[in-house]
Design a protein around this motif. Structure first.
Motif, PDB file in Angstrom:
ATOM      1  N   SER A 117      18.431 -40.906  -5.048  1.00 11.61           N
ATOM      2  CA  SER A 117      19.066 -40.458  -6.294  1.00 11.61           C
ATOM      3  C   SER A 117      18.042 -39.973  -7.314  1.00 11.61           C
ATOM      4  N   HIS A 118      16.813 -40.439  -7.212  1.00 12.28           N
ATOM      5  CA  HIS A 118      15.786 -40.058  -8.178  1.00 12.28           C
ATOM      6  C   HIS A 118      15.400 -38.586  -8.051  1.00 12.28           C
ATOM      7  N   ARG A 174       7.983 -35.180 -10.931  1.00 14.45           N
ATOM      8  CA  ARG A 174       8.018 -34.622  -9.579  1.00 14.45           C
ATOM      9  C   ARG A 174       7.406 -35.580  -8.553  1.00 14.45           C
ATOM     10  N   ALA A 175       6.403 -36.333  -8.958  1.00 11.72           N
ATOM     11  CA  ALA A 175       5.689 -37.203  -8.017  1.00 11.72           C
ATOM     12  C   ALA A 175       6.416 -38.512  -7.743  1.00 11.72           C
ATOM     13  N   VAL A 176       7.150 -39.003  -8.738  1.00 11.95           N
ATOM     14  CA  VAL A 176       7.659 -40.368  -8.628  1.00 11.95           C
ATOM     15  C   VAL A 176       8.699 -40.529  -7.521  1.00 11.95           C
ATOM     16  N   ASN A 205      -1.009 -44.636 -10.523  1.00 11.15           N
ATOM     17  CA  ASN A 205      -0.651 -43.282 -10.948  1.00 11.15           C
ATOM     18  C   ASN A 205       0.114 -43.299 -12.258  1.00 11.15           C
ATOM     19  N   GLY A 206       0.950 -44.321 -12.436  1.00 15.02           N
ATOM     20  CA  GLY A 206       1.671 -44.467 -13.693  1.00 15.02           C
ATOM     21  C   GLY A 206       0.724 -44.727 -14.853  1.00 15.02           C
ATOM     22  N   TYR A 207      -0.303 -45.513 -14.593  1.00 15.01           N
ATOM     23  CA  TYR A 207      -1.298 -45.794 -15.636  1.00 15.01           C
ATOM     24  C   TYR A 207      -2.053 -44.519 -16.021  1.00 15.01           C
TER      25      TYR A 207
END
Length: 217
Positions: A117-118, A174-176, A205-207
């Motif tokens: 769904s993301h 786009r990456a998540v 990556n979030g950091y």
């Protein structure tokens, strides 16, 4: 004789949950002044539940007293941000590793559906941010470790102090979805080490995105 701790009344708990929601959603961003009278009017309650809620939030480090300003929503400095993400990386990676060991087929399918769904939310930063929180909570539940659940819930309370969302960055949106899908497939395969590494990289990556977002402000 020792006394049992007093359980907060429902009105106190409601005030706390509402204020926490306001902080988490950005309605009360870091640095916001918190006046009991104004908050009581906003919540439609008396000042007593608000006062108790503020005390609880202060004990958790979410609000602080500042000279000449009173009670305000706390702000994380640059070092605190790094410290928070360093701990988060360890905890989220552990949750994914344990989920790979303990998740039921039904839980895996729920995670797959969430990850799929993301992909449809890449143009909606706010919706993706909310979906991302639910995804990480579901992985934690699938770890079936009550102590880890408690630690991550405390961590998520502190994450409420982060202003904005990294999903305002198009490249992060786009990456998540891809990162989430990879984590789920490692969990589905029962590959604990792969799940741990992928979850750790995801938080890292979030950091990086959080630092990039701060640099643009």
């Amino acid at each position: 004789m020792s006394r049992k701790p007093v359980k907060p009344s429902s009105s106190h708990a409601d005030a706390y949950e509402r204020l926490l929601e306001f902080i988490d959603s950005g309605e009360l961003p870091p640095g916001s002044r918190l006046r009991e009278s104004g908050l009581a009017e906003r919540l439609g309650t008396s000042r007593t539940p608000v006062r108790e809620a503020l005390r609880r939030l202060e004990a958790q480090g979410l609000v602080v007293h500042e000279p000449h300003r009173g009670v305000v929503v706390a702000e994380l400095d640059y070092d605190q941000l790094g410290e928070l993400y360093a701990v988060r990386e360890v905890l989220e990676a552990t949750a994914a590793r344990l989920a790979a060991r303990h998740a039921s087929p039904e839980e895996v399918e729920i995670l797959r559906e969430m990850a799929r769904s993301h992909e449809a939310l890449v143009d909606d930063a706010d919706a993706l941010a909310q979906a991302n929180k639910k995804f990480h909570r579901q992985i934690t539940r699938a770890s079936h470790n009550r102590y880890l659940n408690a630690m991550l819930e405390t961590m998520r309370i502190n994450l409420a102090l982060l202003s904005g969302t990294t999903f305002t960055l198009a490249e992060r949106r786009r990456a998540v979805a891809k990162e989430h899908r990879e984590i789920v497939e490692a969990i589905a395969a029962g590959d604990e080490e792969a799940a741990r590494k992928l979850a750790a990289r995801h938080i890292s990556n979030g950091y990086k995105a959080r630092i990039a977002l701060a640099a643009r402000q």
